[in-house]
Scaffold this active site. Sequence first.
Site, PDB file in Angstrom:
ATOM      1  N   LYS A   1      -9.101 -10.908   4.548  1.00  0.00           N
ATOM      2  CA  LYS A   1      -9.574 -11.211   5.901  1.00  0.00           C
ATOM      3  C   LYS A   1     -10.954 -10.609   6.140  1.00  0.00           C
ATOM      4  O   LYS A   1     -11.831 -11.249   6.721  1.00  0.00           O
ATOM      5  CB  LYS A   1      -8.579 -10.686   6.923  1.00  0.00           C
TER       6      LYS A   1
ATOM      7  N   GLU B   1       8.828  -5.731  -7.090  1.00  0.00           N
ATOM      8  CA  GLU B   1       8.019  -6.520  -6.162  1.00  0.00           C
ATOM      9  C   GLU B   1       8.235  -7.996  -6.463  1.00  0.00           C
ATOM     10  O   GLU B   1       7.934  -8.454  -7.573  1.00  0.00           O
ATOM     11  CB  GLU B   1       6.548  -6.163  -6.288  1.00  0.00           C
TER      12      GLU B   1
ATOM     13  N   HIS C   1     -32.310   8.388  15.264  1.00  0.00           N
ATOM     14  CA  HIS C   1     -32.978   7.327  16.021  1.00  0.00           C
ATOM     15  C   HIS C   1     -33.886   6.492  15.103  1.00  0.00           C
ATOM     16  O   HIS C   1     -34.542   7.048  14.221  1.00  0.00           O
ATOM     17  CB  HIS C   1     -33.821   7.962  17.138  1.00  0.00           C
TER      18      HIS C   1
ATOM     19  N   CYS D   1      -1.752  -6.126   2.649  1.00  0.00           N
ATOM     20  CA  CYS D   1      -3.155  -5.752   2.815  1.00  0.00           C
ATOM     21  C   CYS D   1      -4.040  -6.368   1.745  1.00  0.00           C
ATOM     22  O   CYS D   1      -5.060  -6.985   2.039  1.00  0.00           O
ATOM     23  CB  CYS D   1      -3.297  -4.229   2.801  1.00  0.00           C
TER      24      CYS D   1
ATOM     25  N   SER E   1       0.814  -1.210   0.000  1.00  0.00           N
ATOM     26  CA  SER E   1       0.000   0.000   0.000  1.00  0.00           C
ATOM     27  C   SER E   1       0.851   1.267   0.000  1.00  0.00           C
ATOM     28  O   SER E   1       0.581   2.218  -0.733  1.00  0.00           O
ATOM     29  CB  SER E   1      -0.924  -0.005   1.212  1.00  0.00           C
ATOM     30  N   GLY E   2       1.888   1.301   0.858  1.00  0.00           N
ATOM     31  CA  GLY E   2       2.739   2.483   0.923  1.00  0.00           C
ATOM     32  C   GLY E   2       3.573   2.680  -0.322  1.00  0.00           C
ATOM     33  O   GLY E   2       3.691   3.798  -0.844  1.00  0.00           O
TER      34      GLY E   2
ATOM     35  N   TYR F   1      -4.762  -8.410  17.397  1.00  0.00           N
ATOM     36  CA  TYR F   1      -5.946  -8.324  16.548  1.00  0.00           C
ATOM     37  C   TYR F   1      -6.035  -9.467  15.549  1.00  0.00           C
ATOM     38  O   TYR F   1      -7.129  -9.971  15.271  1.00  0.00           O
ATOM     39  CB  TYR F   1      -5.989  -6.960  15.839  1.00  0.00           C
TER      40      TYR F   1
ATOM     41  N   GLU G   1     -26.305   6.565  17.732  1.00  0.00           N
ATOM     42  CA  GLU G   1     -26.865   7.669  18.529  1.00  0.00           C
ATOM     43  C   GLU G   1     -26.390   7.627  19.971  1.00  0.00           C
ATOM     44  O   GLU G   1     -26.440   8.645  20.670  1.00  0.00           O
ATOM     45  CB  GLU G   1     -28.389   7.639  18.480  1.00  0.00           C
TER      46      GLU G   1
ATOM     47  N   CYS H   1      -5.648  -7.489   5.236  1.00  0.00           N
ATOM     48  CA  CYS H   1      -6.929  -6.901   5.629  1.00  0.00           C
ATOM     49  C   CYS H   1      -8.043  -7.095   4.605  1.00  0.00           C
ATOM     50  O   CYS H   1      -9.201  -7.278   4.992  1.00  0.00           O
ATOM     51  CB  CYS H   1      -6.750  -5.416   5.952  1.00  0.00           C
TER      52      CYS H   1
ATOM     53  N   TYR I   1      -4.504  -2.411  -9.059  1.00  0.00           N
ATOM     54  CA  TYR I   1      -3.292  -1.761  -8.561  1.00  0.00           C
ATOM     55  C   TYR I   1      -2.246  -1.681  -9.661  1.00  0.00           C
ATOM     56  O   TYR I   1      -1.600  -0.645  -9.867  1.00  0.00           O
ATOM     57  CB  TYR I   1      -2.730  -2.535  -7.374  1.00  0.00           C
TER      58      TYR I   1
ATOM     59  N   GLU J   1      -9.232 -11.937  15.446  1.00  0.00           N
ATOM     60  CA  GLU J   1     -10.041 -11.923  14.221  1.00  0.00           C
ATOM     61  C   GLU J   1     -10.183 -13.321  13.640  1.00  0.00           C
ATOM     62  O   GLU J   1     -11.293 -13.755  13.293  1.00  0.00           O
ATOM     63  CB  GLU J   1      -9.413 -10.965  13.206  1.00  0.00           C
TER      64      GLU J   1
ATOM     65  N   ALA K   1      14.757  -7.153  -5.424  1.00  0.00           N
ATOM     66  CA  ALA K   1      15.745  -6.106  -5.656  1.00  0.00           C
ATOM     67  C   ALA K   1      16.629  -5.945  -4.430  1.00  0.00           C
ATOM     68  O   ALA K   1      16.194  -6.186  -3.292  1.00  0.00           O
ATOM     69  CB  ALA K   1      15.050  -4.785  -5.983  1.00  0.00           C
TER      70      ALA K   1
END
Length: 450
Positions: free
Chosen positions: A52, A36, A439, A44, A16-17, A179, A444, A49, A100, A183, A116
């Site tokens: 998942k 890559e 409501h 991710c 992602s980064g 987490y 709320e 994520c 992507y 999960e 690399a």
Amino acid sequence: MADEYDYDLFTIGAGSGGVRASRVAAAHGARVGLAEEHRVGGTCVIRGCVPKKMLVYGAHFAEDLEDAKQFGWDVGECTFDWVKLRDNVLNDVSRIEGLYTETLENHDVDIFHERAELTGAHEITLASGKVVSAKHILIATGARPHVPGCDGHELGITSNEAFHLDAIPERVLIAGGGYIANEFAGIFNEFGAKVTIINRSDTLLRGYDHSLRDRLLQISIAKGIDFRFNAEFRGIEKTDEGCLNVSMTNHDDLEVDCVLFATGRVPNTEGLGLDAAGVQLGDKGEVIVDQFSKTNVDHIYAVGDVTDRVQLTPVAIREGQAFADTVFGGGEPVAVDHTVIPAAVFSHPPIAAVGMTESEARNKIGDIEVYQSDFRAMKNVVAGRNERSLYKMICEAGTGKILGIGMIGPESPEIMQAAAVAVKAGLTKADFDATTAIHPTMAEELVLLK
């Protein structure tokens, strides 16, 4: 840009980064290359994520179909096909990976599908032997699951492999209290597995408010998940029947069909040539960077989980964007604010939080006020499900400034996103009180807290 180099920016890692940094840098006019060794999208998109959350959606149907009977629906006999869900999820992962890749190609980013390594001051050598040069280098290689070093650890799996199982194991032991562990515990439990969590301490989800994690523990136990606290692995052995016998401290041995390690993540810095390049690493192997994601080497930067600042996808994206704008945008340097970051645990039910916990606020601020609502969601009432939600708001005494909000209950992450804006903006309890409630909703409760 600098004609003496093949690229103005070369990014190692297409998570992602790295993807955000490469795309934005190219949009600013930079010549960008990206390597890559696995698949474009990183943890991710490929093994984190995104898939998942799809499994979380699938797991929710187990309870939704049961609850539907109380709402007048005759759903008949229900069966679950893990392979169908698995393949549908993996197919969608491939679709997103394609998007992507298309985005990078549309911005004229050269993609090298290979490993690399830094082999010179501004030199990168690819696995194929091709050598390229770059004025700026960005390390965005992310992190990988940590695997304990006990005897037989090779018999276990990590979250990477969990998405590719041929079948749901009947008995699953999940190691960890964070987490990822909680999960997957919820996912496998809803899919019919007998789930046990082993944790070396007696605390789940360290960093979240004690009230929220205690509530999750109570609900998880009620759902049939077992917990073994203060336990560490002694070893894992395969039995003659093909099962796994797990020995641990402070508890009896346990026979299971699958051991899933969810004991943290380790920055991917090995074999990148960072030592030879003089890049400083931390005790965990993480790349040390300043507020602008620059390493101690002037032209080398790093973003995302490989820096071990905050291991969250949206943070990596912000860091990638800030890096590209700083180095190639032509304006003032941009630093990411790592405070007041909202986060969620997609457990069953989910937890969401932003800002300080009650304990943190008492230690740092001292004089605080705590407001909370402990209630059953309307849907759970009709369904006959005795599962209570809990919302907490931590405020500075006197000013009423909101220091933190935490919640556990259905759709908590969706509700928290908007609430996080208010906390980040420095709003007060009075601002929430002055807002008219919608409501009937669960959200709320945030403007009705007492």
